[in-house]
Enzyme design. Structure first.
Site, PDB file in Angstrom:
ATOM      1  N   ARG A 185      31.232  76.329  54.765  1.00  0.00           N
ATOM      2  CA  ARG A 185      32.428  77.080  54.395  1.00  0.00           C
ATOM      3  C   ARG A 185      33.668  76.262  54.699  1.00  0.00           C
ATOM      4  NH1 ARG A 185      30.484  83.188  56.071  1.00  0.00           N
ATOM      5  NH2 ARG A 185      28.526  83.000  54.927  1.00  0.00           N
ATOM      6  N   ARG A 214      33.502  79.134  64.537  1.00  0.00           N
ATOM      7  CA  ARG A 214      33.943  78.908  63.164  1.00  0.00           C
ATOM      8  C   ARG A 214      33.810  77.438  62.803  1.00  0.00           C
ATOM      9  NH1 ARG A 214      36.986  82.423  60.128  1.00  0.00           N
ATOM     10  NH2 ARG A 214      37.435  83.640  62.002  1.00  0.00           N
ATOM     11  N   GLU A 274      31.594  89.141  65.166  1.00  0.00           N
ATOM     12  CA  GLU A 274      30.621  89.279  64.089  1.00  0.00           C
ATOM     13  C   GLU A 274      29.519  88.223  64.177  1.00  0.00           C
ATOM     14  OE1 GLU A 274      32.375  88.938  60.213  1.00  0.00           O
ATOM     15  OE2 GLU A 274      30.449  88.428  59.303  1.00  0.00           O
ATOM     16  N   SER A 292      26.296  90.276  58.881  1.00  0.00           N
ATOM     17  CA  SER A 292      27.003  91.129  57.940  1.00  0.00           C
ATOM     18  C   SER A 292      25.960  91.607  56.944  1.00  0.00           C
ATOM     19  CB  SER A 292      28.071  90.280  57.258  1.00  0.00           C
ATOM     20  OG  SER A 292      28.966  91.090  56.584  1.00  0.00           O
ATOM     21  N   ARG A 312      26.266  81.256  66.183  1.00  0.00           N
ATOM     22  CA  ARG A 312      26.912  82.317  66.964  1.00  0.00           C
ATOM     23  C   ARG A 312      25.933  82.938  67.962  1.00  0.00           C
ATOM     24  NH1 ARG A 312      31.429  85.311  63.044  1.00  0.00           N
ATOM     25  NH2 ARG A 312      32.614  83.391  62.690  1.00  0.00           N
TER      26      ARG A 312
END
Length: 424
Positions: A262, A277, A349, A352, A391
RNA sequence: GGAGAAGUACCCAAGUGGCUGUAAGGGGGCGCACUCGAAAUGCGCUAGGGCGGGCAACCGUCGCGUGAGUUCGAAUCUCACCUUCUCCGCCA
């Protein structure tokens, strides 16, 4: 993509539901004109084509009988030119319509809380007790650097910011988690295992809804018009693109491991430290294709499958139901699973889980047939992270840390870590 | 990267501009007959889908890898692209 006929017949209702998302809908009002112009053109052009087909047959008969057909040929030449003009206009109108439809977000499900942003998300449930350290807990990037199991500095030398080297037991922990998660979903939850390509073409990216609107979020391969996958959702959902599935094979359940890439456009300055991130991270993704009437049960199942990973790892988490303003472009309903991160003193998070209903299926042409002679219907597609591995590593490091800077290995992972109980 | 070949319906496959080509023929599948039943045999059915119109039955249109083009008319001719295969080169 929304159903054109549904949009035509329920325009005001759809519009008001979409307004809850807070997205720009200025294009939507063009729909009525484009749609009726399109149908006009189709009627006109098809009538002419029918005539041309008919007369061409007559010409062929005349020719065979060596009779004169010049006047008919001349007439059809004009018809042909007119058809070409109309077809060109039709093509233009359809392109505009398509562009518009591809940019309209999904309609939120009635159970989705109406709200503007993340503050309006609703907590569905909470699991586990928050850790109570008798010392000052460290963030995972400090822990990991001291343990020499993650190296952010050298990664920025070799590639750039937001990349990382995993080393030693860090690499081992990542690999243990990947195997643990894949085994759990494949063996216990009944998903078929998959390792997809890490690059996909433009059509695939459009099928799942990353394109055309969010091109800046993806990494594009120069000269190829291929994209690095932002999630295994893209290759795995598109696996069945333009297919008609057997109802008996539904639901189809896949668990896929892949790296995810990403660009994190627009998040400069956010989460600059640690694993949270990155431009590249590993993820185990759950994907399901099911009948429309089952999809909300499947969403609960899939979310529970993802939660199971955290329960087995004994990591505290909560499940949030996303409000209309925080749903994202493609989802009709979405749960975020958020894991407790002591360094942030909050939940972050880690998964999802979304029901797209037929939004992706329509874009990607994924259908099923209820019975042998039945008309094909669109399937519903769903997916959810099960889980984001980076994560998860950060959550384990932070929640399992000890005062001396070592980290206990969660019990379920020990078989995957060669029996190792502590990272020190 | 170089040289060649191919892509037609569930599968195989014929088809070089109009001639029941209205995509042949076969396999497979389905149905019927024969049979106590089955096999064998015989007969029949078997593009699917998108789009437009219609309450519907149905009608029209587009579909021979994809997209353009030539033509009154294209599976068939022209161009570009995609995919697969073979040989050579390179390569984990």
């Amino acid at each position: 993509m929304l159903d054109m006929k549904y949009l035509r017949n329920n325009f005001d209702e759809v519009k008001s539901k979409l307004q809850n998302r807070g997205e720009d809908l200025s294009d939507l009002d063009k729909f009525g004109d484009l749609d009726s112009r399109r149908r006009e053109l189709i009627a006109e052009t098809e009538e002419l084509k029918a005539k041309r087909n008919e007369v061409s047959k007559e010409i062929s008969v005349l020719k065979r009988e060596k009779k004169d057909a010049d006047h008919m040929i001349k007439e059809m030449r004009e018809v042909g030119e007119r058809v070409k003009e109309l077809d060109n206009e039709l093509k233009e109108v359809e392109e505009q319509l398509e562009t518009m439809l591809l940019s309209i977000p999904n309609i939120p499900h009635e159970s989705v809380p109406v709200g503007e942003d993340e503050d309006d998300n609703m907590e569905a449930r909470q699991w586990g007790d928050l850790p109570d350290f008798g010392f000052e807990a460290k963030p995972h990037w400090d822990l990991a650097t001291e343990l020499d199991i993650l190296d952010f500095e050298r990664a920025s030398k070799v590639t750039g910011s937001r990349f990382v080297f995993y080393k030693g037991l860090g690499a081992r922990l990542e690999r243990a988690l990947l195997n643990f998660m894949m085994d759990l979903h494949a063996d216990e939850h009944g998903y078929q295992e998959m390792l997809p390509p890490y690059m996909v073409n433009r059509t695939a990216m459009t099928g799942t809804g990353q394109l055309p609107k969010f091109e800046e979020d993806a990494f594009r391969i120069a000269d190829w018009d291929y994209f690095l996958v932002p999630t295994a959702e893209v290759p795995v959902t598109n696996y069945h693109r333009e297919e008609i599935l057997d109802a008996a094979d539904l639901p189809k359940k896949y668990v896929a491991f892949s790296a995810s890439f990403r660009s994190e456009a627009g998040s400069a300055g956010r989460d600059t430290r640690g694993l949270i991130r990155q431009h590249q991270f590993n993820k185990v993704e759950l994907v399901q294709f099911c009948k429309p009437e089952e999809s909300y049960d499947v969403l609960e199942e899939l979310t529970a499958n993802a939660e199971k990973v955290l329960q087995l790892l004994k990591l505290p988490y909560r499940v949030m139901s996303m409000c209309t303003g925080d749903l994202g472009f493609t989802a009709a309903k979405k749960y975020d699973i958020e894991v407790w991160l002591p360094s942030y003193n909050t939940y972050r998070e880690i998964s999802s889980c979304s029901n797209f209903e037929d939004f992706q299926a329509r874009r990607a042409g994924i259908r099923f047939r209820r019975e042998e002679k039945g008309k094909p219907e669109y399937v519903h597609t769903l997916n959810g992270s099960g889980l984001a591995i980076g994560r998860t590593v950060s959550a384990i490091l932070e929640n399992y840390q000890q005062e001396n800077g070592s980290v206990i290995v969660p019990e379920v992972l020990r078989p995957y870590m060669g029996g190792k109980e502590v990272i020190k």
